[in-house]
Design a protein around this motif. Structure first.
Motif, PDB file in Angstrom:
ATOM      1  N   LEU B 112     -10.607  -6.872  -7.005  1.00 54.13           N
ATOM      2  CA  LEU B 112      -9.589  -7.932  -7.009  1.00 54.13           C
ATOM      3  C   LEU B 112      -8.300  -7.450  -7.692  1.00 54.13           C
ATOM      4  CD1 LEU B 112     -11.549 -11.261  -7.653  1.00 54.13           C
ATOM      5  CD2 LEU B 112     -10.611 -10.366  -5.521  1.00 54.13           C
ATOM      6  N   GLY B 113      -8.454  -6.578  -8.687  1.00 54.52           N
ATOM      7  CA  GLY B 113      -7.269  -5.960  -9.308  1.00 54.52           C
ATOM      8  C   GLY B 113      -6.476  -5.219  -8.234  1.00 54.52           C
ATOM      9  N   GLY B 114      -7.205  -4.550  -7.332  1.00 54.90           N
ATOM     10  CA  GLY B 114      -6.577  -3.831  -6.221  1.00 54.90           C
ATOM     11  C   GLY B 114      -5.857  -4.781  -5.276  1.00 54.90           C
ATOM     12  N   VAL B 115      -6.456  -5.957  -5.042  1.00 56.66           N
ATOM     13  CA  VAL B 115      -5.822  -6.968  -4.180  1.00 56.66           C
ATOM     14  C   VAL B 115      -4.509  -7.434  -4.826  1.00 56.66           C
ATOM     15  CG1 VAL B 115      -6.057  -9.312  -3.225  1.00 56.66           C
ATOM     16  CG2 VAL B 115      -8.003  -7.739  -3.166  1.00 56.66           C
ATOM     17  N   PHE B 116      -4.559  -7.689  -6.144  1.00 56.62           N
ATOM     18  CA  PHE B 116      -3.360  -8.119  -6.877  1.00 56.62           C
ATOM     19  C   PHE B 116      -2.246  -7.079  -6.712  1.00 56.62           C
ATOM     20  CE2 PHE B 116      -0.496  -8.302 -10.445  1.00 56.62           C
ATOM     21  CZ  PHE B 116      -0.317  -9.654 -10.701  1.00 56.62           C
ATOM     22  N   VAL B 117      -2.619  -5.820  -6.946  1.00 56.26           N
ATOM     23  CA  VAL B 117      -1.644  -4.720  -6.865  1.00 56.26           C
ATOM     24  C   VAL B 117      -1.056  -4.641  -5.445  1.00 56.26           C
ATOM     25  CG1 VAL B 117      -1.475  -2.187  -6.870  1.00 56.26           C
ATOM     26  CG2 VAL B 117      -2.549  -3.362  -8.788  1.00 56.26           C
ATOM     27  N   GLY B 118      -1.911  -4.802  -4.426  1.00 54.07           N
ATOM     28  CA  GLY B 118      -1.458  -4.743  -3.035  1.00 54.07           C
ATOM     29  C   GLY B 118      -0.446  -5.849  -2.723  1.00 54.07           C
ATOM     30  N   ILE B 119      -0.778  -7.074  -3.128  1.00 55.85           N
ATOM     31  CA  ILE B 119       0.117  -8.211  -2.863  1.00 55.85           C
ATOM     32  C   ILE B 119       1.440  -8.043  -3.616  1.00 55.85           C
ATOM     33  CG2 ILE B 119       0.430 -10.713  -3.235  1.00 55.85           C
ATOM     34  CD1 ILE B 119      -2.582 -11.041  -2.650  1.00 55.85           C
ATOM     35  N   LYS B 120       1.332  -7.585  -4.869  1.00 56.10           N
ATOM     36  CA  LYS B 120       2.540  -7.404  -5.691  1.00 56.10           C
ATOM     37  C   LYS B 120       3.413  -6.289  -5.109  1.00 56.10           C
ATOM     38  CE  LYS B 120       4.407  -9.478  -8.924  1.00 56.10           C
ATOM     39  NZ  LYS B 120       5.479  -9.524  -7.927  1.00 56.10           N
ATOM     40  N   ALA B 121       2.774  -5.218  -4.640  1.00 58.27           N
ATOM     41  CA  ALA B 121       3.520  -4.102  -4.051  1.00 58.27           C
ATOM     42  C   ALA B 121       4.267  -4.584  -2.806  1.00 58.27           C
ATOM     43  CB  ALA B 121       2.565  -2.961  -3.704  1.00 58.27           C
ATOM     44  N   MET B 122       3.619  -5.465  -2.039  1.00 59.21           N
ATOM     45  CA  MET B 122       4.257  -6.024  -0.842  1.00 59.21           C
ATOM     46  C   MET B 122       5.497  -6.842  -1.240  1.00 59.21           C
ATOM     47  SD  MET B 122       2.468  -8.749   1.677  1.00 59.21           S
ATOM     48  CE  MET B 122       2.964 -10.086   0.590  1.00 59.21           C
ATOM     49  N   GLU B 123       5.340  -7.620  -2.320  1.00 58.78           N
ATOM     50  CA  GLU B 123       6.474  -8.414  -2.810  1.00 58.78           C
ATOM     51  C   GLU B 123       7.628  -7.519  -3.248  1.00 58.78           C
ATOM     52  OE1 GLU B 123       4.286 -11.483  -5.481  1.00 58.78           O
ATOM     53  OE2 GLU B 123       6.418 -11.969  -5.583  1.00 58.78           O
ATOM     54  N   PHE B 124       7.290  -6.470  -4.011  1.00 56.84           N
ATOM     55  CA  PHE B 124       8.330  -5.534  -4.475  1.00 56.84           C
ATOM     56  C   PHE B 124       9.018  -4.888  -3.265  1.00 56.84           C
ATOM     57  CE2 PHE B 124       5.933  -4.859  -8.700  1.00 56.84           C
ATOM     58  CZ  PHE B 124       6.804  -5.691  -9.387  1.00 56.84           C
ATOM     59  N   HIS B 125       8.214  -4.505  -2.274  1.00 56.17           N
ATOM     60  CA  HIS B 125       8.758  -3.858  -1.076  1.00 56.17           C
ATOM     61  C   HIS B 125       9.759  -4.789  -0.376  1.00 56.17           C
ATOM     62  CE1 HIS B 125       8.796  -2.953   3.275  1.00 56.17           C
ATOM     63  NE2 HIS B 125       8.948  -1.709   2.829  1.00 56.17           N
ATOM     64  N   ASP B 126       9.384  -6.063  -0.233  1.00 56.11           N
ATOM     65  CA  ASP B 126      10.266  -7.039   0.422  1.00 56.11           C
ATOM     66  C   ASP B 126      11.591  -7.181  -0.324  1.00 56.11           C
ATOM     67  OD1 ASP B 126       8.338  -7.439   2.288  1.00 56.11           O
ATOM     68  OD2 ASP B 126       7.660  -9.395   1.537  1.00 56.11           O
ATOM     69  N   LYS B 127      11.497  -7.225  -1.636  1.00 59.02           N
ATOM     70  CA  LYS B 127      12.720  -7.410  -2.428  1.00 59.02           C
ATOM     71  C   LYS B 127      13.615  -6.165  -2.333  1.00 59.02           C
ATOM     72  CE  LYS B 127      12.129 -11.543  -3.793  1.00 59.02           C
ATOM     73  NZ  LYS B 127      11.635 -11.806  -2.430  1.00 59.02           N
TER      74      LYS B 127
END
Lengths: 89, 206
Positions: B112-127
């Motif tokens: 789940l830590g990996g899921v968090f990192v994946g979602i956050k990375a997607m957010e950073f990428h979008d920004k």
């Protein structure tokens, strides 16, 4: 094993409560609620969630009161200053 | 008179002691608690600084906050809290001497830590793709700094969990000796605790 099963059942209920509180926070955001009432409500939810995580997940309910008080004071102080800044804006 | 005071029923005393609630030491290594408090203090200062900076330009903060992916933030909150729950189950398992169960629960938390990192990375990428940087405005400066600082703590927590999993899998912890599991768990719960303030503050409160 009975204590193991009952302790796991209890922690599952706690987890469910945290899920509901998180979804409440999200719903408040989606509804576009703003102003002092919404702000205080959201900070209160964060305080309750923080206390649950500290006392039940971290297990601080078994340790000396001073340590629980530190976490509670942290949430009250940080939350209080945030509320002050929002009221002041 | 004095003898009357000294003659106390020892059995009653023992009974009282047995009924008294059990008080334990802090879970895990004491040093991690110094670290946890220092980290919470650092984040606390940033949270309050965000709130007071916002007071200087409410419209800018509200408009910029609207561009955030609140759904992603909420999903990440659910993910992090659930991972914290899994970590708690791991601690309960090792307290009952169930080493493999402990490793499995920690493994689920790590995932789940990996899921968090994946979602956050997607957010950073979008920004970043939208041309948003630390210097775009003061809201994004706080948003990127706070969430990236927290992101690094999630990564650090995942590394800690990975080490604890490896040792638990080898049977390195027991019912009596599991300080390492509690130390890693305490750090992971702190990461959760900080996000519990960060999510409403940056994504929701306006």
């Amino acid at each position: 094993m009975n204590t193991y099963a009952s302790s796991n059942r209890f922690s599952s209920v706690i987890w469910l409560l945290l899920m509901v509180l998180t979804l409440t926070t999200f719903a408040i955001g989606e509804a576009g609620m703003a102003g002092s009432g919404a702000m205080l409500g959201l900070l209160l939810i964060a305080l309750v969630k923080g206390q649950i995580v500290a006392n039940y997940f971290m297990g601080l309910r078994h340790v000396a009161f001073g340590w629980r008080a530190v976490i509670l004071a942290y949430f009250l102080l940080v939350g209080g200053l945030i509320a002050l800044a929002y009221r002041w804006a | 008179m004095n003898t009357q005071v000294l003659v106390i029923d020892p059995a009653a005393g023992l009974a009282r002691e047995a009924r008294a609630p059990r008080e334990e030491g802090l879970p895990g290594d004491f040093a991690i608690w110094i670290f946890i408090l220092a980290e919470m203090l650092a984040f606390g200062v940033l949270f309050v600084a965000y709130a007071f900076t916002r007071a200087g330009d409410v419209e800018l903060f509200n408009a910029s906050q609207e561009t955030l992916n609140r759904t992603a933030g909420a999903i990440n909150t659910l993910v992090l809290i659930t991972s914290s729950y899994f970590v708690m189950r791991a601690v309960t398992a090792i307290k009952h001497g169930l080493s493999k169960d402990c490793a499995w629960w920690l493994g689920a938390a790590l995932m789940l830590g990996g899921v968090f990192v994946g979602i956050k990375a997607m957010e950073f990428h979008d920004k970043f793709a939208a041309g948003i940087t630390l210097s775009t405005n003061s809201f994004y400066m706080f948003y990127l700094a706070l969430t990236f600082f927290h992101f690094m703590h999630v990564l650090m927590g995942m590394i800690i969990l990975a080490f604890v999993i490896a040792k638990a899998w080898r049977g390195g912890y027991s019912r009596q000796d599991h300080v390492g599991v509690e130390t890693g768990a305490s750090f992971w719960h702190m990461v959760d605790l900080l996000w519990i303030i960060l999510f409403p503050l940056v994504y929701v409160i306006r």
